[in-house]
Design a protein around this motif. Structure first.
Motif, short mmCIF file in Angstrom:
data_model
loop_
_atom_site.label_atom_id
_atom_site.label_comp_id
_atom_site.label_asym_id
_atom_site.label_seq_id
_atom_site.Cartn_x
_atom_site.Cartn_y
_atom_site.Cartn_z
N VAL B 241 0.84 -1.19 0.00
CA VAL B 241 0.00 0.00 0.00
C VAL B 241 0.88 1.24 0.00
O VAL B 241 1.73 1.41 0.89
CB VAL B 241 -0.91 0.03 1.25
CG1 VAL B 241 -1.85 1.22 1.17
CG2 VAL B 241 -1.65 -1.27 1.37
N THR B 247 -5.39 6.15 1.63
CA THR B 247 -4.95 4.94 2.34
C THR B 247 -4.64 5.26 3.80
O THR B 247 -4.83 4.42 4.67
CB THR B 247 -3.71 4.35 1.68
OG1 THR B 247 -2.72 5.36 1.56
CG2 THR B 247 -4.03 3.79 0.31
N LYS B 252 -5.64 1.95 5.89
CA LYS B 252 -5.12 0.85 5.09
C LYS B 252 -3.60 0.88 5.09
O LYS B 252 -2.94 -0.14 5.11
CB LYS B 252 -5.64 0.98 3.65
CG LYS B 252 -6.68 -0.07 3.30
CD LYS B 252 -6.90 -0.08 1.81
CE LYS B 252 -8.36 0.22 1.50
NZ LYS B 252 -8.55 1.02 0.30
#
Ligand code: ATP
Ligand code: ATP
Ligand code: MG
Ligand code: MG
Lengths: 396, 325, 273, 455, 273
Positions: B241, B247, B252
């Motif tokens: 990621v 994000t 995340k």
């Protein structure tokens, strides 16, 4: 790459020959080594040729994309921006085909897009892809439009000198720091020059020469080596906690810096006073001057250049210092310029330190400008002292 | 004193100053003075007591620690309002000119830890010199990571977000954690000191510039610096990621961390404008999704979490020691 | 070299007689001076008469300057120097801790052996003393004092156009006369002169000697000189020092004609050393 | 009030001086005075100034305390114990009293404000009167003292001397303050870490002890790497600054034309004012990469934060300490000594080497010591350029760390309460203090041995 | 005061005759010296004979020291000072830019008017010259040079126990002799002495005069003195300066007995000033 593969192949062949030779000679160890080399070379060659195929495939695909006449190419944010200036407006291409192109309008077209003639347009390319810059295509378009209308000009940023600090780089100014620096240094100078010179005079001329004065002397030399941040601790403990003076104030900053540069001034002044030949003092004593008169009338003026040098160095030091101010709260975001020595304020080097640590890139230019201002400040301050010093300088 | 005084983290400093400036411009309250003292230094000042001699609020790039809270209580700073203002992403970044890389936390751990499990699972001094020593797929360049010194809040995050999680990706260490938690903790809390990890001081712009100068080096710093320097730097994806606004906000990205502002309840109503300051901070135009802090690089809170912060402010809900570590 | 001194006996004796009855201004009893380890003066007992010129003579390094410097406590400025014994001026012990040494020095002026003008203008050099003692009420008076002092020291004509120049840019002899002018500008009661004519030509010397003679009317003068002729010409009493000891003191004519001590005789006849 | 007081003070001082001087002037026409009239004037000034300052400095805090207590009592007696509210309440009271208060005013507050202002004007009046009385008494005393035998100069000079002495004490007090502001925390540190380990340990790694819940937090507080690092960087700096600074000083004082000198010296002095932050950036971003590339070019492994880069820049900064101060003392050596040497057929360089420099020796050593001190105490350059790697290494190409860097990072960073780590900053300060003290004592012995007093 | 000079005519004339044939060592032609605006020396033409003593006399401030300092270019060190004209030593122009002024000064030594000992030990003061010129091969030789020089200057006995003391702690006369010892320690070809005996008592003076007489055998000596007796005693040729002008130069006995110029006569008979 092909040649690399060939050379690897060559070395494998060599290794294989070695292997055969070694086998023939029955040299097990050598054979094993050669075998490993063969294996390695083989593996390398395979992986390389795999990579080669991959690359040539990509090349072929690209070539195909290029040659295809019907296909359409989308233009994303990761490729250079293509802008078309047409009919007084600006269009950003988002898709390009063999025959036509589509785009979004950044600046409205003059005639609503109806009358643009073929060939009556211009292609503008920004090589840096949009993802890689801070300015969007739209912003560029606006800027260009304004520039065309003569509404953009480049001029000296006076705001920089008239505004206080701000979190917007465009609005941030140095005034607060300049005022803070002036106030702080004023306090410093007013305190450390007389005290430093007086201490030097006492130690050099009036103190009985004994262990105690020796101790004081060593003490002062030693103070010069105390890290400046420790002076901050001292200021915190004494001026803020004990005397209850306000935090972040030029008064406290000036006090701390005065203590910080005191040793410099004392040491320089003592050296200067020591350098005055005793016969001058004797001459004054001989006509009935008191010791103090002799010192203040004759020794001190002659020692003045050295004292000024010490002061210049000391004040310059104070001007550039950040660390002790940290402990007394002058490393701070303060918008309104101080109006008195007890208002919260910051100083130039701190401003530089703070701006240099901000993420906005525009602050880096501000930082550089602030450094220039600091240097100019220094020039002016030193200039004054140097003119004074020249008046005292003489050889005897 | 009729001016709000705020101390604390240099990471939160850019945001709090923005709010302070807005407050000064729009509400007629005198612009608060914001000092940059570091999270711990700020806590120390903040918890020293109530009264005009002590700051009204402190910025923190991590949550208040339990012992700090206790210290506060001891000194009479009883009711503290905690405001979670948003996220910061701890990013690993490199020069745009550098080789493209993607790391797992385990790889990052192996690159930075002082001791790593050897072939037999026993801990040995970190033997990895080049990234390719850790994994063949990684480029064959020297490991050189510039990061915060142990005294910085960002360093704490580096340990907690990257190193601990990274260690947990390595089977030998998972086993160790089960058998000896202390030994395990020691492993992830100790960075190597042989030059592969370079402590680069507090100034993140220096790291940015050093990365520009050295395309094979990596830097660890807050997301806002990456965003601002996106023309020159790129973030290294962690566990696949890449760090970006979304994000991080959605948790995340493994490197996201929370930032806080603590306010003394006792000072509200005493120091003029302090309540307005708190309200401004949690208002939509500041910490909202399109608020001005987002433009400054703050990764804003999801709606529901912002709501919690808002409730804290509106209801002046004092924090408790329970959730603290 | 036989007797190196020619005395105009008649005038000298007359002068000596004229001052013989003068009261004693300074009394030194058992003065010892040490420079650290070095014992520079040993048990010196010496009277200095008021309104007379006392000459101190003796070979170089015998302690003349040292003794002179004791009389206005100039030795205080040398850290290693220690003085014992009693020196009284007008019956007042000058080493009394109560005494104001500054006032003492204002009353006892000094011309140093090495000329030491201030690195200031010629005018300021002379004006300094009158200024700090407030001897002039206004600028005109001050200028007058400076002019008179420079004239008396025989320097005025040479420097009148350049009173603003630095005192250190003068020639050696001019510097010496400047220092004399500086000392007499404050009209002290006692003037100590350490070889005031060493850098002067005969004419300038004669002028200074005339000045000394003139000053004697009102002031007490102690002069160190290495020229016995000069001692004979200007002094009424002469003291002869040798190796830190006061060998002999008496009427100048006596010292030069009928010295009591063998060493004095040897010295004045040049048989010495 | 303060303003009025000090204006009054100034007026009384001025009158006192004029009166004293004039009276002495008049009296000294008939009598010979010990001291000049203006010293009598100055004596009157002293006898006015001292008591008036005393009244102010004692009176004002007491008066303020009383006024505030009374005013708050009038508002709400409970507030007296509530330090926080008390401050706020006081602000309100003052605001109401001075008419600056916006918003509505409760009766209690109005009453308190009333109390405040009436009491305040009363105490102000009291202090002003007391000051005036004391001042006038002072003038009277000073004037009465005027007489022929009165040693005004000695009295005034004694006061001046006391003032001078007090100024010298400021430096000593600073030292005392510094020692005390680090001593207690250091002692607490030494309760946690044995001084022996601290002084003789070979490893410095405070990060291993960053948390109280951490194992193995001992043994990492050995200052040897810091001593070595500090010494190394200082050494490099002095290797640069010592000779260059001295040569620059010699050039300026002995060879340069006055024009060159008047330009070059200020230029050098500008160096002192460049914020060390900026110099640090220069070292870290320009010099260090350049050195690293250079090192790679000749096959040397140079660390990015090498001691060399930091030392060189530090050296640049302190050049002017050596050059500027030495230039002054060299310039002060009398020309006659140079003449004496030239007259012997000595060359200029021989003269400088054997006559001028020895005569200026003690001043030059002072300058050098100041430079070394600055190098040892300098923080920002090393923080930015040298980094924090505590290597026990004398290799200038490696990264090292110094006392100041550690002190700064520990104090400024996100420290925690009372951890050994935070406290170690204070111990470091203390040890550094004694480290430099020793250095200075040695330097002083050297100066004493070789000092030449010219005249 | 009539004639202030008594010449032991016979010996003086004999001495003058002895050097009359000596070649010329230094030639000065049309020398002018300015200190900034001040014109201190005007058109001086003067020859200095080898192995003879030339005395420069004249009233204070007339330019004697200035001229002396021209001869080894000591004036170079005074920024405001400007010298024009030609001075040649051994037919070599000493103001030639090619010339090494350091070497010149090594050949032309100087004793200054104000004693200026280095603030070093007595030994180091004298050893300084031999050291920088490498005149001694080892410590013993150096010590010998120092001892001999001090002895010749008549200082050795007084200071032999304290050679390590600072030169500045000596008495004025001792300092002057120390400077003389320092100058002769390097055995220069020409020695310039600016009032070398001004602070000396007669015996020390006699010793220095003896030394000068002795040095004359091998060296060229120029001496400034304000004592005409001394000029008469030690010099073979005398130059008389007045207000920056060289009034007269000639055999010493001629100058003192039959001066050609009115001013000279006035000066030596003390009718001057
Ligand atoms: N450095 C100087 N700057 C300006 N004027 C000077 C300087 N030195 C000397 N003078 C002037 O030049 C003139 C000649 O000076 P010089 O020193 O040569 O005199 P002198 O003959 O040696 O006198 P004395 O016997 O008093 O030493 C004097 O008027 C003097 O004031
Ligand atoms: N500051 C001093 N330190 C040590 N010794 C000193 C000091 N001053 C003088 N002396 C010594 O004391 C003795 C007497 O010195 P003094 O200056 O009184 O001599 P003097 O009689 O004046 O000689 P001169 O005629 O040469 O000036 C000398 O031996 C001298 O070396
Ligand atoms: Mg003497
Ligand atoms: Mg002269």
């Amino acid at each position: 790459m092909r040649t690399i593969v060939q050379s690897i192949e060559g070395s494998r062949a060599a290794a294989e020959r070695d292997l055969a030779a070694a086998r023939a000679a029955g040299d097990a160890a050598k054979a094993a080594a050669a075998e490993r080399r063969v294996a390695a070379a083989t593996e390398e060659a395979t992986s390389l040729s795999a990579r080669m195929t991959e690359l040539s495939d990509t090349a072929a695909a690209l070539q195909a994309r290029f040659e295809a006449t019907t296909a359409e190419e989308p233009l994303g944010v990761t490729v250079p921006s293509l802008l078309v200036a047409v009919d007084g407006g600006l269009v950003k291409l988002t898709r390009i085909g063999a025959r036509d192109a589509a785009g979004e309008v950044l600046l409205p077209l003059a005639s609503g897009g109806a009358t643009a003639k073929p060939g009556d347009w211009q292609l503008v390319t920004y090589l840096t892809p949009a993802t890689n810059r801070k300015v969007s295509d739209q912003e560029i378009a606006w800027l260009e439009a304004l520039r065309d209308r003569g509404m953009v000009e480049n001029r000296f940023n006076t705001l920089f000198f008239t505004a206080g600090d701000s979190r917007e780089p465009e609005l941030a100014g140095i005034r607060g720091a300049l005022v803070g620096t002036s106030l702080t240094l004023l306090v410093t100078l007013v305190l450390c020059l007389p005290i430093g010179v007086a201490a030097a005079i006492y130690l050099e001329e009036f103190a009985p020469k004994n262990r105690l004065t020796e101790l004081i002397e060593v003490n002062i030399n030693n103070l010069a080596a105390v890290p400046s941040i420790v002076f901050g601790l001292l200021g915190l403990a004494v001026f803020l906690s004990f005397f209850g003076l306000p935090r972040s104030a030029p008064l406290v900053g000036g006090l701390v810096l005065a203590l910080l540069v005191l040793p410099t001034i004392i040491i320089a002044s003592r050296a200067a006073i020591k350098a005055v030949p005793p016969s001058i003092k004797e001459a004054a004593l001989g006509v009935g001057a008191s010791h103090q008169q002799a010192v203040f009338h004759h020794v001190l003026p002659l020692a003045m250049p050295g004292i000024m040098t010490g002061t210049i160095i000391g004040m310059a030091h104070a001007l550039g210092e950040t660390a002790p101010l940290l402990m007394i709260g002058m490393v701070a975001f303060i918008v309104e310029p101080a109006t008195s020595i007890t208002d919260a304020a910051t100083v130039l080097p701190v401003q530089i330190y703070l701006w240099s640590d901000l993420p906005e890139i525009a602050f880096q230019a501000k930082t550089a400008a602030a450094i220039m201002v600091l240097l100019v400040f220094l020039f002016v301050m030193n200039g004054a002292a140097i003119v004074l010093r020249k008046r005292f300088e003489r050889r005897w | 004193r009729d001016q709000i005084r705020i101390v604390g983290s240099s990471t939160v400093y850019p945001f709090t100053t923005t709010v302070a400036e807005q407050l000064g411009k729009t509400s007629g309250v005198k612009t608060p003075v914001v000092e940059s003292t570091g999270t711990g230094g700020g806590m120390k000042l903040f918890c020293a007591g109530v009264g005009v001699d002590h700051p009204d609020a402190t910025n923190a790039s991590r949550r208040m620690k339990k012992n700090e809270f206790e210290q506060c209580q001891k000194n009479g700073v009883k009711d503290i309002i905690e405001i979670n203002i948003g996220f910061d992403g701890l990013t690993l970044a490199q020069s745009k000119a550098g080789p493209t890389m993607s790391l797992t936390l385990g790889q990052l751990f192996l690159a930075l830890a002082k001791e790593v499990p050897g072939a037999d699972g026993k801990l040995v001094a970190n033997p990895y010199k080049n990234w390719s020593d850790i994994d063949k797929s990684l480029p064959n360049i020297k490991i050189e990571v510039l990061g915060p010194p142990p005294t910085s809040g960002t360093r704490d995050s580096l340990h907690e977000l990257f190193m601990e999680k990274g260690a947990e990706q390595i089977p030998a260490l998972v086993a160790l954690k089960k058998s000896d938690v202390k030994a395990f903790d020691k492993v992830w809390k100790t960075l190597r000191e042989d030059g592969a990890y370079v402590e680069a001081g507090e100034n993140d712009n220096v790291i940015v510039q050093k990365l520009e100068a050295n395309k094979n080096a990596f830097g660890v710093f807050g997301y806002s610096f990456l965003e601002e320097n996106i023309a020159k730097l790129k973030g290294v994806p962690i566990d696949g990621v890449a760090p970006d606004f979304d994000t991080i906000a959605s948790d995340k990205y493994k490197g996201s961390r929370r930032m806080y502002v603590y306010i003394k309840k006792a000072h509200i109503g005493v120091i003029p404008g302090l309540d307005k300051f708190a309200a401004e901070y949690v208002s939509n135009k500041a910490t909202g999704e399109d608020g001005y802090l987002a433009k400054k690089g703050l990764v804003t809170l999801p709606k529901n979490q912002l709501e919690i912060s808002r409730k804290n402010v509106e209801g002046m809900v004092p924090m408790t020691a329970d959730p603290l570590s | 070299m036989n007797s190196m001194v020619q005395l105009d006996s008649a005038t000298a004796i007359a002068a000596a007689a004229a001052v013989a009855g003068n009261p004693v201004k300074i009394v030194a009893q058992g003065v010892n001076v040490y420079y650290g380890e070095k014992h520079a003066l040993r048990d010196v007992d010496l009277d200095i008469q008021e309104r007379a010129v006392t000459a101190l003579i003796g070979p170089s390094g015998c302690g003349k300057s040292t003794f002179l410097r004791c009389l206005n406590r100039m030795n205080d400025t040398i850290p290693a120097c220690r003085v014992t014994g009693r020196i009284a001026m007008d019956d007042q012990d000058i080493y009394d801790p109560q005494l104001d040494v500054v006032q003492l020095r204002a009353r006892v002026g000094m011309v140093f052996q090495k000329p030491n003008p201030f690195p200031k203008s010629i005018f300021e050099n002379v004006a300094y003393g009158p200024r700090i003692h407030g001897l002039a009420r206004n600028k005109a008076e001050l200028e007058e004092i400076v002019a008179i002092s420079l004239k008396r020291a025989g320097l005025f004509d040479e420097v009148k156009d350049r009173l603003g120049d630095s005192g250190t840019s003068l020639s050696g002899g001019q510097q010496q006369r400047l220092c004399i002018a500086r000392a007499i500008a404050v009209s002290p009661e006692v003037i100590l002169m350490d070889e005031p004519c060493s850098a002067l030509d005969p004419i300038a010397t004669a002028k200074i000697e005339e000045l000394i003679d003139e000053l004697r009317e009102n002031f007490t003068i102690v002069i160190v000189t290495h020229s016995m002729q000069q001692a004979a010409r200007v002094s009424q009493r002469t003291a002869f020092f040798h190796l830190g000891v006061l060998v002999e003191i008496g009427i100048t004519s006596d010292i030069f004609t009928t010295p009591k001590d063998r060493r004095t005789q040897d010295y004045i006849t040049g048989r010495f050393g | 009030m303060s303003l009025v007081y000090f204006i009054g003070l100034a007026v009384l001082v001025a009158t006192g001086f004029v009166l004293g001087r004039n009276r002495a002037t008049v009296a000294s026409r008939t009598e010979t005075f010990h001291s000049r009239p203006h010293y009598h004037g100055a004596f009157v000034v002293v006898s006015v100034l001292l008591p008036m300052m005393l009244v102010f400095m004692i009176g004002v805090p007491i008066a303020h305390h009383i006024v505030e207590t009374r005013a708050i009592e009038a508002l709400d007696p409970n507030l007296l114990d509530d330090e926080l509210r008390r401050g706020a309440a006081l602000r309100d009271i003052v605001a109401v009293a001075s008419g600056r208060h916006t918003g509505e005013v409760s009766p209690a507050l109005a009453r308190a404000a009333e109390t405040w202002s009436s009491l305040r004007s009363f105490t102000d009046g009291l202090i002003l009167t007391a000051g005036a009385v004391v001042g006038l008494l002072g003038i009277a005393y000073g004037l009465r003292a005027i007489s022929a035998g009165f040693r005004a100069r000695n009295r005034v000079e004694r006061v001046v001397k006391v003032v001078l002495f007090a100024c010298a004490c400021v430096a000593v007090l600073t030292t005392v303050g510094i020692v005390f502001s680090v001593l207690f925390e250091s002692l607490r540190f030494f309760q946690k870490v044995s001084p022996f380990d601290f002084l003789f340990g070979l490893e410095w790694s405070p990060q291993t002890a960053i948390r109280s819940d951490q194992v193995g937090s001992s043994g990492a507080f050995g200052i040897a790497p810091l001593v070595v690092g500090t010494t190394l960087i200082t050494l490099i700096a002095m290797v640069v600054a010592g000779p260059i600074g001295l040569f620059a000083a010699i050039y300026l004082a002995e060879y340069a034309s006055p024009r060159v000198r008047s330009v070059a010296k200020p230029l050098l002095e500008i160096l002192a004012g460049i914020p060390t932050v900026v110099l640090g950036f220069f070292a870290a971003l320009s010099l260090a990469p350049w050195l690293r590339d250079l090192g790679q070019g000749i096959g040397l492994n140079v660390a990015s934060e090498s001691a060399l880069a930091a030392g060189l820049v530090m050296g640049m900064m302190i050049i002017l300490f050596v050059s500027s101060l030495s230039d002054d003392v060299i310039n002060a050596v009398p020309q006659s000594l140079r003449d004496g040497s030239y007259g012997m057929g000595a060359t200029k360089s021989e003269t400088i080497k054997r006559v001028v420099l020895p005569a200026a020796f003690s001043g030059i050593v002072s300058a050098m010591m100041l430079a070394i001190s600055r190098a040892v105490g300098e923080t920002m350059i090393v923080v930015i350029a040298a980094g924090l790697a505590a290597n026990l290494s004398f290799n200038p190409l490696e990264a090292v760390t110094t006392f100041t860097v550690q002190i700064k990072t520990i104090l400024v960073g996100d420290q925690e309460f009372d951890s050994a780590k935070t406290l170690s900053a204070f111990a470091l300060g203390l040890v550094l203090f004694f480290f430099t003290l020793t250095l200075n004592v040695i330097a002083m012995q050297i100066v004493k041995r070789y000092r030449e007093q010219y005249d």
